[in-house]
Design a protein around this motif. Sequence first.
Motif, PDB file in Angstrom:
ATOM      1  N   THR A 146       1.360  -1.234  -0.170  1.00  0.00           N
ATOM      2  CA  THR A 146      -0.225   0.125  -0.213  1.00  0.00           C
ATOM      3  C   THR A 146       0.744   1.042  -0.280  1.00  0.00           C
ATOM      4  O   THR A 146       2.231   1.320   0.297  1.00  0.00           O
ATOM      5  CB  THR A 146      -0.719  -0.093   1.073  1.00  0.00           C
ATOM      6  N   GLY A 149      -3.898   4.685  -7.873  1.00  0.00           N
ATOM      7  CA  GLY A 149      -3.446   3.274  -6.984  1.00  0.00           C
ATOM      8  C   GLY A 149      -2.542   2.452  -7.258  1.00  0.00           C
ATOM      9  O   GLY A 149      -1.787   3.082  -7.911  1.00  0.00           O
ATOM     10  N   TYR A 186      -1.946   8.553   6.041  1.00  0.00           N
ATOM     11  CA  TYR A 186      -3.158   8.468   6.337  1.00  0.00           C
ATOM     12  C   TYR A 186      -3.325   7.846   4.189  1.00  0.00           C
ATOM     13  O   TYR A 186      -3.038   8.390   3.939  1.00  0.00           O
ATOM     14  CB  TYR A 186      -4.097   9.614   6.434  1.00  0.00           C
ATOM     15  N   ALA A 187      -4.582   6.764   4.371  1.00  0.00           N
ATOM     16  CA  ALA A 187      -4.421   6.106   3.248  1.00  0.00           C
ATOM     17  C   ALA A 187      -6.562   5.622   3.346  1.00  0.00           C
ATOM     18  O   ALA A 187      -6.319   4.384   2.823  1.00  0.00           O
ATOM     19  CB  ALA A 187      -3.113   4.811   3.040  1.00  0.00           C
ATOM     20  N   ASN A 188      -6.545   6.727   3.086  1.00  0.00           N
ATOM     21  CA  ASN A 188      -8.481   6.148   3.169  1.00  0.00           C
ATOM     22  C   ASN A 188      -8.575   5.076   4.338  1.00  0.00           C
ATOM     23  O   ASN A 188     -10.503   4.061   4.206  1.00  0.00           O
ATOM     24  CB  ASN A 188      -8.625   5.821   2.350  1.00  0.00           C
ATOM     25  N   GLN A 189      -8.082   5.179   5.092  1.00  0.00           N
ATOM     26  CA  GLN A 189      -8.804   3.842   6.660  1.00  0.00           C
ATOM     27  C   GLN A 189     -10.181   5.090   7.408  1.00  0.00           C
ATOM     28  O   GLN A 189     -10.005   5.925   6.493  1.00  0.00           O
ATOM     29  CB  GLN A 189      -7.942   4.559   7.863  1.00  0.00           C
ATOM     30  N   LYS A 190     -10.659   3.981   7.553  1.00  0.00           N
ATOM     31  CA  LYS A 190     -11.524   4.507   8.685  1.00  0.00           C
ATOM     32  C   LYS A 190     -11.683   4.647   9.548  1.00  0.00           C
ATOM     33  O   LYS A 190     -10.353   4.494   9.886  1.00  0.00           O
ATOM     34  CB  LYS A 190     -13.068   3.796   8.727  1.00  0.00           C
ATOM     35  N   ASP A 248     -10.303  14.030   5.189  1.00  0.00           N
ATOM     36  CA  ASP A 248     -10.489  13.297   3.830  1.00  0.00           C
ATOM     37  C   ASP A 248     -11.827  13.827   3.979  1.00  0.00           C
ATOM     38  O   ASP A 248     -12.818  13.375   4.916  1.00  0.00           O
ATOM     39  CB  ASP A 248     -10.648  12.059   3.441  1.00  0.00           C
ATOM     40  N   THR A 267     -14.025  14.217   1.940  1.00  0.00           N
ATOM     41  CA  THR A 267     -15.503  13.150   1.322  1.00  0.00           C
ATOM     42  C   THR A 267     -15.990  12.366   2.959  1.00  0.00           C
ATOM     43  O   THR A 267     -17.590  11.888   2.154  1.00  0.00           O
ATOM     44  CB  THR A 267     -14.838  12.719   0.510  1.00  0.00           C
ATOM     45  N   LYS A 268     -15.284  12.498   3.501  1.00  0.00           N
ATOM     46  CA  LYS A 268     -15.937  11.320   4.387  1.00  0.00           C
ATOM     47  C   LYS A 268     -16.303  11.503   6.144  1.00  0.00           C
ATOM     48  O   LYS A 268     -15.456  12.448   6.517  1.00  0.00           O
ATOM     49  CB  LYS A 268     -14.543   9.611   4.938  1.00  0.00           C
ATOM     50  N   ILE A 287     -11.967  -2.710   5.551  1.00  0.00           N
ATOM     51  CA  ILE A 287     -10.838  -1.545   5.584  1.00  0.00           C
ATOM     52  C   ILE A 287     -10.468  -1.349   6.652  1.00  0.00           C
ATOM     53  O   ILE A 287     -11.142  -1.612   7.794  1.00  0.00           O
ATOM     54  CB  ILE A 287     -10.932  -0.786   4.744  1.00  0.00           C
TER      55      ILE A 287
END
Length: 625
Positions: free
Chosen positions: A224, A249, A417-421, A447, A449-450, A475
């Motif tokens: 990742t 990606g 940070y890599a798109n974690q919840k 983020d 968007t989240k 995730i």
Amino acid sequence: MKNYKLIIILFFIGLSSIFAQQKKFITYKVLQGETIQSISKNLSITPYDLLKLNPDVKDNIKVGDLIIIPNKDYNPEKDIENSDLSSIGVKDIIVDNFIYHEVLKKETLYSLLKKFEVSIDELNSLNPLLVNDGLKEGQILKIPVKISAIQIFEKEKLTQPYLVKAKETKFSIAKIFGISIAYLEELNPKIKQKGLQFDDVILVPSKVVKNSELKTYKIEKQETLFGLSNKFGVSQEELKAVNPQLEKGVIAGMLIKIPSIENAIDKYFNDKSLENIHINIAMMLPFKSKRDSLDFENDRILNITTDFYFGAIQAMDSLKNQGLSIHMKVYDTENSEYISKKLSAKSEFEDYDVVIGPMYLKNIKAVSESLTYRKAMIISPITTKDHSKIINKNLVQEVASKENLALEMLHFIKSNYANQKMLVIADENKIESYINNQIFKEIQALDSTKQVTIIKPVKGYIKPEVFKENISEEIENWVFVLGNNEAFLRDIFNNLGVLSEENKITLFSFEKGKSYDKINNNFLSRVNYHYPTSTFLDRDSKAYSNFRSRYKKTYYVDPSKYAIDGFDITYDILMRLSVNNDLINQGTSQRIATKYNFIENTSGGIINQGVFIIKYEELELKIVE
């Protein structure tokens, strides 16, 4: 009509206010007969600092040259460029750090409070008519601009000023520093709207990507961006800057370039030869020696003081063996503000190069006031309390403050940070405190968007099903804990620590209070617990083994934490002062248990921001940064 006139007046005032905004660095045109030495003297900075701002000058300035200098009138609290202006509307005007906003149709008090991140009390105090008349369409409201101390810290830590030259473009500057144009515009929002201005001062990264030293790497299966960043010690932004394809990606088999990083200043401080160097030291410690008896069994301050002193003596002996000549005198402050001030007012303090102590903030303040115009560096050795209200450029806070710990943890989080919840678990009203409120905003900004999930205790308790409902199985989950209450923490770890290994969890705190020591280590390892700390002792290290051996031979006991602090602080500061007094630009050093990396604090003094990021892994503590 009145509102229209007010908006027009404010518009012109706002224009002049915006153009007058203070910058930390400005340009200066060299006059006849001026040199680097004379200009730096007028600015009350060292020639080294001035040359560091102007690396192309190399001390051969001439009349008419433009150089970068620090703006002595700069006030970070009025730095609009470091505030979030995303909520500002087209008609809104900024004047003297206030937004003047015309209330629109369907806007409510709740929507305004949320939009501008202001409290109802603050809004009412600035707009008395709201209390009497209520909110009405067309009203002009005065709202404070929110300046983020964390954003200022983050930006200054990673950037340096740069003077735009003739014919330079965004592309050419971005290429010099190995970054994307988008990142350059992120650092300098103004240039996105108005373009580059010749002779303007902009911000660029303090780290330069050297394209000539790029290495090629083939991505393996299941790797990742987060893992690659950790593996090669470069940020995700730096990887994307030289590998634009990563924006789409990470794909197995992809060939990417790995940049090697060269710091704008030396990254590490290297110990020097100490021959023919002499240092005068005063140690101001609360021994309370005038008491009839010394109670080592029950007097905690006495034990801390004695252990610290023993560690400092070991450091001085080690430095003497390397050739340093030391003259040291001990003063007993008796832990008294009055005595501390009286002692430091003595004429003999004119001759000291460094004063180690006093131990506690009230006494540090008294000594700083006495020594404001003297040469001695004043070392505050153990307190984490805020020193920023003490005005003395020679005051050095050796222990990272709680705010610095949080800032370093945030920097690590943002870099990886890599798109974690993201979940925030806050103890009752802890999220309302200033520092936690800033932390929460930074987490939200990772983020936009989240939605960040917020979990709080209800009547002092969080139900187990709340954790299960909010932890993702698809995730990785990043859990941020705000609070140190023991019962609150047990609630969290007793629930998260027993979840299936299929639920990937990394838990972060922004300080590690004593309550964490009572948590089951298996649970801490299960959630991959990360925390920041100013000290970390590796008992298997050669440095500790050697120190322990010498200490035990002299005092017949193992060294305590404060003995190690006494050694590390004394050894590091004397070694650095043997080189020069410019602690800020000397780079990072690491002693037995402490990392030292000095920066200027908000009052012009110095603070250590050397912080370790530690994680629990397989029941062991490991340094991750």
